[in-house]
Design a protein around this motif. Structure first.
Motif, mmCIF file in Angstrom:
data_model
loop_
_atom_site.group_PDB
_atom_site.id
_atom_site.type_symbol
_atom_site.label_atom_id
_atom_site.label_comp_id
_atom_site.label_asym_id
_atom_site.label_seq_id
_atom_site.Cartn_x
_atom_site.Cartn_y
_atom_site.Cartn_z
ATOM 1 N N THR A 6 0.843 -1.193 0.000
ATOM 2 C CA THR A 6 0.000 0.000 0.000
ATOM 3 C C THR A 6 0.877 1.242 0.000
ATOM 4 O OG1 THR A 6 -0.109 0.115 2.399
ATOM 5 C CG2 THR A 6 -1.810 -1.201 1.291
ATOM 6 N N GLU A 7 0.248 2.377 -0.266
ATOM 7 C CA GLU A 7 0.991 3.631 -0.271
ATOM 8 C C GLU A 7 1.548 3.933 1.122
ATOM 9 O OE1 GLU A 7 0.402 8.354 -1.353
ATOM 10 O OE2 GLU A 7 -1.106 6.913 -2.009
ATOM 11 N N ALA A 8 0.787 3.618 2.154
ATOM 12 C CA ALA A 8 1.262 3.843 3.527
ATOM 13 C C ALA A 8 2.484 2.980 3.828
ATOM 14 C CB ALA A 8 0.141 3.549 4.521
ATOM 15 N N GLN A 9 2.485 1.731 3.389
ATOM 16 C CA GLN A 9 3.639 0.860 3.600
ATOM 17 C C GLN A 9 4.870 1.393 2.869
ATOM 18 O OE1 GLN A 9 1.874 -2.763 2.125
ATOM 19 N NE2 GLN A 9 1.710 -3.624 4.192
ATOM 20 N N ILE A 10 4.663 1.862 1.647
ATOM 21 C CA ILE A 10 5.776 2.389 0.860
ATOM 22 C C ILE A 10 6.344 3.641 1.513
ATOM 23 C CG2 ILE A 10 6.399 3.437 -1.357
ATOM 24 C CD1 ILE A 10 4.330 1.495 -2.631
ATOM 25 N N ARG A 11 5.473 4.539 1.943
ATOM 26 C CA ARG A 11 5.950 5.780 2.575
ATOM 27 C C ARG A 11 6.676 5.492 3.898
ATOM 28 N NH1 ARG A 11 4.585 10.105 -0.178
ATOM 29 N NH2 ARG A 11 2.760 10.065 -1.526
ATOM 30 N N THR A 12 6.166 4.541 4.671
ATOM 31 C CA THR A 12 6.846 4.177 5.920
ATOM 32 C C THR A 12 8.229 3.588 5.630
ATOM 33 O OG1 THR A 12 4.725 3.744 6.992
ATOM 34 C CG2 THR A 12 6.675 2.772 8.004
ATOM 35 N N ALA A 13 8.302 2.677 4.661
ATOM 36 C CA ALA A 13 9.589 2.079 4.287
ATOM 37 C C ALA A 13 10.545 3.138 3.745
ATOM 38 C CB ALA A 13 9.379 0.981 3.249
ATOM 39 N N LEU A 14 10.012 4.104 3.019
ATOM 40 C CA LEU A 14 10.837 5.175 2.473
ATOM 41 C C LEU A 14 11.410 6.053 3.586
ATOM 42 C CD1 LEU A 14 11.796 6.362 -0.220
ATOM 43 C CD2 LEU A 14 9.795 7.856 -0.161
ATOM 44 N N ASN A 15 10.609 6.341 4.601
ATOM 45 C CA ASN A 15 11.098 7.141 5.734
ATOM 46 C C ASN A 15 12.163 6.382 6.532
ATOM 47 O OD1 ASN A 15 9.505 9.341 5.123
ATOM 48 N ND2 ASN A 15 7.811 8.658 6.388
ATOM 49 N N VAL A 16 11.948 5.091 6.737
ATOM 50 C CA VAL A 16 12.952 4.281 7.439
ATOM 51 C C VAL A 16 14.239 4.243 6.625
ATOM 52 C CG1 VAL A 16 13.521 1.936 8.207
ATOM 53 C CG2 VAL A 16 11.266 2.900 8.692
ATOM 54 N N TYR A 17 14.112 4.077 5.325
ATOM 55 C CA TYR A 17 15.285 4.066 4.446
ATOM 56 C C TYR A 17 16.041 5.391 4.516
ATOM 57 C CZ TYR A 17 17.951 4.601 0.158
ATOM 58 O OH TYR A 17 18.943 4.873 -0.739
ATOM 59 N N LYS A 18 15.305 6.496 4.566
ATOM 60 C CA LYS A 18 15.937 7.812 4.626
ATOM 61 C C LYS A 18 16.784 7.957 5.894
ATOM 62 C CE LYS A 18 14.868 12.713 4.316
ATOM 63 N NZ LYS A 18 13.833 13.707 4.045
ATOM 64 N N VAL A 19 16.209 7.566 7.026
ATOM 65 C CA VAL A 19 16.944 7.647 8.291
ATOM 66 C C VAL A 19 18.173 6.737 8.254
ATOM 67 C CG1 VAL A 19 16.799 7.135 10.759
ATOM 68 C CG2 VAL A 19 14.929 8.346 9.633
ATOM 69 N N CYS A 20 17.981 5.516 7.770
ATOM 70 C CA CYS A 20 19.100 4.567 7.708
ATOM 71 C C CYS A 20 20.197 5.055 6.767
ATOM 72 C CB CYS A 20 18.603 3.200 7.260
ATOM 73 S SG CYS A 20 17.615 2.353 8.489
ATOM 74 N N ALA A 21 19.820 5.677 5.658
ATOM 75 C CA ALA A 21 20.821 6.184 4.715
ATOM 76 C C ALA A 21 21.646 7.299 5.349
ATOM 77 C CB ALA A 21 20.132 6.681 3.446
ATOM 78 N N TRP A 22 20.988 8.181 6.081
ATOM 79 C CA TRP A 22 21.717 9.279 6.709
ATOM 80 C C TRP A 22 22.616 8.777 7.845
ATOM 81 C CZ3 TRP A 22 22.460 14.316 5.470
ATOM 82 C CH2 TRP A 22 21.754 14.789 4.373
ATOM 83 N N VAL A 23 22.128 7.863 8.664
ATOM 84 C CA VAL A 23 22.948 7.342 9.757
ATOM 85 C C VAL A 23 24.128 6.541 9.202
ATOM 86 C CG1 VAL A 23 22.968 5.772 11.731
ATOM 87 C CG2 VAL A 23 21.065 7.351 11.429
ATOM 88 N N SER A 24 23.855 5.684 8.223
ATOM 89 C CA SER A 24 24.916 4.869 7.642
ATOM 90 C C SER A 24 25.943 5.750 6.934
ATOM 91 C CB SER A 24 24.318 3.856 6.662
ATOM 92 O OG SER A 24 25.314 3.042 6.116
ATOM 93 N N GLY A 25 25.482 6.768 6.220
ATOM 94 C CA GLY A 25 26.396 7.681 5.538
ATOM 95 C C GLY A 25 27.265 8.468 6.506
#
Length: 197
Positions: free
Chosen positions: A56-75
């Motif tokens: 669903t769109e909500a699942q995609i947006r939640t996964a996208l937000n988690v990915y954003k945080v993980c990308a910034w922390v990992s970077g």
């Protein structure tokens, strides 16, 4: 007596249609000469492959937000790791928190330990912890990449580029920005592509 009429060789030949009805077609009829109505051409041009997402769109947006945080922390930890490797292998120093100076006996809240002289005793080796945290958080980053990739149903090459963001300095920030933009654009362009539960 009546004469028999000569047989006409120019009679139309019968053609079987797909619906089973037999019709006659002119002798010179060929598929190349067939015309397609403009309405059929317009409908065919309007057809494009239907985009489907894996959630669903909500699942995609939640996964996208988690990915954003993980990308910034990992970077961020990757940049710290690069700085740590330069100081350790280039200058032979480690960052120590809470160590004791061997020469004076004073506690040092945060200081550089010379790896050749070992001027600090005890404390927490911050340089080693940067290695450990980045390594474990990279696993979390890869899982967040997998989640977004599987929900968006992108090609495998996209996952490889996302995974490289955690091992190439500054790449996670660039890739995250592009992934975020493209995902938002795809969600806006395909409002009915998400699953409905």
């Amino acid at each position: 007596m009546t004469e028999p009429t000569p047989k006409n060789d120019q009679q139309p030949r019968p053609v079987r249609r797909t619906d089973g009805v037999r019709v006659t077609a002119p002798q010179d009829a060929t598929p190349e000469r067939a015309t397609v109505p403009d309405s059929v051409r317009a409908k065919a041009a309007a057809l494009k492959p239907r985009r489907r997402f894996g959630g669903t769109e909500a699942q995609i947006r939640t996964a996208l937000n988690v990915y954003k945080v993980c990308a910034w922390v990992s970077g961020t930890f990757l940049l710290l790791l690069v700085a740590e490797m330069v100081t350790r292998y280039g200058f032979h120093y480690d960052l120590i928190a809470g160590g004791t100076d061997k020469a004076t006996g004073q506690t040092v809240a945060l200081g550089w330990q010379n790896l050749d002289l070992e001027n600090l005793a005890g404390g927490v080796n911050v340089s080693t912890w940067i290695l450990i945290v980045h390594g474990w958080f990279y696993v979390v980053y890869i899982l967040s990449c997998l989640r977004v990739w599987s929900l968006m149903r992108w090609p495998f090459a996209q996952l490889v580029v996302m995974a490289l963001g955690g091992v190439v300095p500054f790449l996670s920030f660039i890739v995250e920005r592009k992934i975020h933009r493209s995902t938002e654009a795809e969600l806006a362009a395909n409002p009915r592509a998400a699953k409905r539960y």
